[in-house]
Design an enzyme around this catalytic site. Structure first.
Site, short mmCIF file in Angstrom:
data_model
loop_
_atom_site.label_atom_id
_atom_site.label_comp_id
_atom_site.label_asym_id
_atom_site.label_seq_id
_atom_site.Cartn_x
_atom_site.Cartn_y
_atom_site.Cartn_z
N HIS A 306 0.86 -1.19 0.00
CA HIS A 306 0.00 0.00 0.00
C HIS A 306 0.88 1.22 0.00
O HIS A 306 1.94 1.23 0.62
CB HIS A 306 -0.90 0.00 1.25
CG HIS A 306 -2.05 0.94 1.13
ND1 HIS A 306 -1.96 2.27 1.44
CD2 HIS A 306 -3.32 0.74 0.71
CE1 HIS A 306 -3.13 2.84 1.22
NE2 HIS A 306 -3.98 1.94 0.78
N ASP A 363 -7.95 -5.40 0.27
CA ASP A 363 -8.46 -6.22 -0.82
C ASP A 363 -8.03 -7.67 -0.74
O ASP A 363 -8.51 -8.49 -1.52
CB ASP A 363 -7.99 -5.64 -2.16
CG ASP A 363 -8.70 -4.34 -2.45
OD1 ASP A 363 -9.88 -4.24 -2.09
OD2 ASP A 363 -8.06 -3.43 -3.00
N1 ACO Z 1 4.16 -7.63 -4.70
C1 ACO Z 1 5.50 -7.62 -4.88
N2 ACO Z 1 6.28 -6.52 -4.78
C2 ACO Z 1 5.65 -5.36 -4.47
C3 ACO Z 1 4.27 -5.28 -4.26
C4 ACO Z 1 3.51 -6.46 -4.38
N3 ACO Z 1 2.18 -6.45 -4.21
N4 ACO Z 1 3.92 -4.00 -3.98
C5 ACO Z 1 5.05 -3.30 -4.01
N5 ACO Z 1 6.11 -4.11 -4.31
C6 ACO Z 1 7.52 -3.71 -4.38
C7 ACO Z 1 7.81 -2.96 -5.69
O1 ACO Z 1 8.25 -3.85 -6.70
C8 ACO Z 1 8.87 -1.99 -5.26
O2 ACO Z 1 10.08 -2.67 -5.21
P1 ACO Z 1 11.47 -1.86 -5.54
O3 ACO Z 1 11.57 -0.78 -4.51
O4 ACO Z 1 12.52 -2.92 -5.41
O5 ACO Z 1 11.30 -1.33 -6.93
C9 ACO Z 1 8.49 -1.64 -3.81
O6 ACO Z 1 7.74 -2.77 -3.33
C10 ACO Z 1 7.65 -0.38 -3.69
O7 ACO Z 1 6.56 -0.51 -4.59
P2 ACO Z 1 5.89 0.73 -5.35
O8 ACO Z 1 5.07 0.22 -6.49
O9 ACO Z 1 6.93 1.75 -5.63
O10 ACO Z 1 4.95 1.28 -4.19
P3 ACO Z 1 3.70 2.19 -4.39
O11 ACO Z 1 3.47 2.85 -3.09
O12 ACO Z 1 3.86 3.05 -5.59
O13 ACO Z 1 2.54 1.14 -4.74
C11 ACO Z 1 0.71 -0.32 -4.61
C12 ACO Z 1 1.54 0.73 -3.87
C13 ACO Z 1 0.27 0.20 -5.99
C14 ACO Z 1 -0.56 -0.60 -3.80
C15 ACO Z 1 1.57 -1.61 -4.76
O14 ACO Z 1 1.94 -2.10 -3.49
C16 ACO Z 1 0.84 -2.69 -5.56
O15 ACO Z 1 0.89 -2.69 -6.80
N6 ACO Z 1 0.16 -3.66 -4.85
C17 ACO Z 1 -0.62 -4.67 -5.53
C18 ACO Z 1 -1.96 -4.09 -5.96
C19 ACO Z 1 -2.89 -3.85 -4.79
O16 ACO Z 1 -3.08 -4.71 -3.95
N7 ACO Z 1 -3.52 -2.66 -4.81
C20 ACO Z 1 -4.54 -2.32 -3.79
C21 ACO Z 1 -4.10 -1.16 -2.98
S1 ACO Z 1 -5.27 -0.87 -1.71
C22 ACO Z 1 -6.55 -0.05 -2.46
O17 ACO Z 1 -6.44 0.57 -3.46
C23 ACO Z 1 -7.86 -0.20 -1.84
#
Ligand code: ACO
Length: 428
Positions: A306, A363
């Protein structure tokens, strides 16, 4: 940085900027005069360090896993309150008295029907249209029907539009479902609760009476509470940005629905259940954990991570408990719940997820309950939109009521070609 101002050294010139404090949470540096004083913009794609507005609605402490609506912790609201009560709280700032709650519920109930002509819109969609596509279209079209509540400068009209949106969303979502399965639309029954009515409109048929299961009703109501508002997330910011131009509330909420649909946001509940189905059995978890960690693989664990929570999402805790309650009372089980629990345990102990502070979000478990209740996967995000509508309209109202409100207009770091002269096509 001093107590109430920050200083910036810009090529030898010192700029001071006020620091503003909220009631709780990080202070903010007020950079509004920065461009005028330095000719420079700030650069923050994804708004990771940017507060876009003042808001008194919702507070999140992502490190501690805290979520408060108007000061009340989400766990207490989910346990003791109802979606109608939380809706009142978000819109009006205080919990309602018993009379206020009855009056509010009656008002919402009075607006549950859709204009009959609006219902003909559904027939223009393919039966296999995604419910979110239908929601975007039908909610946007509300502005073509309810002209008496689109004057945004009138607080009474704003409130009527808000009530209409909250009231009509369950009808719109249920009809999207009914259309997809080829069953007749079910009109609202105002003797039922907000959530009971939605269940009946979704799962009832004209051929027989529909009896609302109180456990399912309570579980779904709780899911609605958990999704009601969440600070300045992507779809809420979309609603605010659309509304900042003076667009009518129905158009703004349609914009929010479009944003929510994405798999990185509201679409994650659908994506999370699809992922659990793809994983299938717990023995396949290590393969998917390895994929999630592989930089060359775009796969992510859906329902994990998140932007704000760097701790367990407090909504995921309630959601996990609710799965157990629903399963126990319906006397059902789902092997995917076992897979989800094991996936969570493995991920929470894996250094990759620990170091990046990736925890289950709201979720991760919601799809398992919604599926047990009988909703098809494609409806999950539509349910999220239904519940989030109250947050969207409350945030939109807050913004429009703010005398300092301006059109949202970010700037950019331009990386395209500098000015050049047009060449006729035969000279290129
Ligand atoms: N699985 C594996 N790796 C992940 C995940 C994941 N679900 N989420 C983040 N990471 C990693 C990224 O690859 C990144 O790694 P790096 O630093 O080595 O490049 C690091 O963690 C940070 O991730 P970002 O995408 O930069 O974080 P951001 O804050 O932009 O994204 C997000 C948050 C979009 C929710 C992300 O965690 C994600 O895509 N999760 C899966 C989708 C999801 O569950 N979304 C629901 C969110 S809750 C809602 O909207 C109600």
């Amino acid at each position: 940085m001093s107590d109430n101002q920050a200083t910036l050294n810009d090529g030898g010139k010192t700029i001071t900027m006020p620091i503003k404090s909220g009631t709780i949470g990080p202070d903010v540096i007020d950079i509004r005069k920065l461009y005028a004083e330095t000719g420079k913009f700030t650069y923050d794609p994804g708004f990771t360090s940017t507060a876009s507005c003042d808001s008194a609605l919702t507070y999140i402490d992502g490190d501690e896993g805290v979520l408060l609506h108007r000061g009340y912790p989400i766990g207490q609201l989910a346990e003791h309150s109802s979606f109608m009560e939380v809706s009142y709280l978000l819109l009006n700032g205080e919990l309602p008295s018993s009379d206020e709650l009855s009056q509010f519920s009656r008002t919402i109930t009075r607006h549950t029907m859709l204009h009959e002509q609006l219902m003909t819109f559904y027939r223009g969609f393919r039966r296999d249209a995604h419910p979110m596509a239908v929601m975007c279209g039908v909610v946007g079209a509300l502005s073509a029907f309810y002209h008496d509540s689109t004057d945004i400068s009138d607080p009474v009209q704003r409130m009527i539009a808000s009530h209409r949106l909250i009231a009509k969303m369950p009808t719109i979502a249920a009809m999207a479902y009914k259309y997809s399965v080829g069953q007749p639309f079910i009109y609202p029954d105002n003797s039922l609760s907000y959530t009971g009515n939605f269940l009946r409109m979704t799962f009832g048929v004209p051929a027989e009476p529909y009896v609302v299961n109180p456990v399912v009703e309570r579980a779904l109501d709780r899911i609605f509470i958990l999704h009601a508002d969440h600070e300045q997330n992507a779809s809420t910011s979309t609603v605010r940005l659309a509304g900042s131009s003076g667009a009518n509330p129905f158009a703004c909420i349609a914009a929010g629905i479009a944003c929510l649909w994405g798999p990185a946001h509201g679409g994650a509940n659908e994506a999370a259940l699809n992922m659990l189905r793809e994983i299938g059995t717990p023995d396949r978890i290590p393969h998917y954990i390895a994929r999630a960690k592989d930089k060359n693989d775009p796969f992510r664990l859906m329902g994990f991570g998140h932007r704000v929570y760097k701790n367990y999402d407090p909504r995921a805790t309630v959601m996990q408990q609710t799965v157990r309650e629903v399963f126990a009372s319906l006397n059902v089980t789902d092997p995917l719940f076992e897979t989800a629990l094991q996936l969570e345990e493995i991920a929470l102990n894996d250094p990759y997820f620990v170091e990046k502070k990736l925890f289950p979000n709201v979720d991760f478990y919601s799809g398992i309950i919604l599926s047990a209740i009988g909703f098809p996967t494609a409806m999950f995000t539509a349910l999220f939109a239904l519940a989030r509508t109250v947050g969207w309209v409350a945030q939109w109202n807050e913004m429009i009521s703010d005398p300092g409100q301006k059109i949202g207009r970010p700037r950019q770091l331009y990386t395209g070609p500098a000015q050049r002269d047009y060449l006729p096509v035969d000279k290129r």
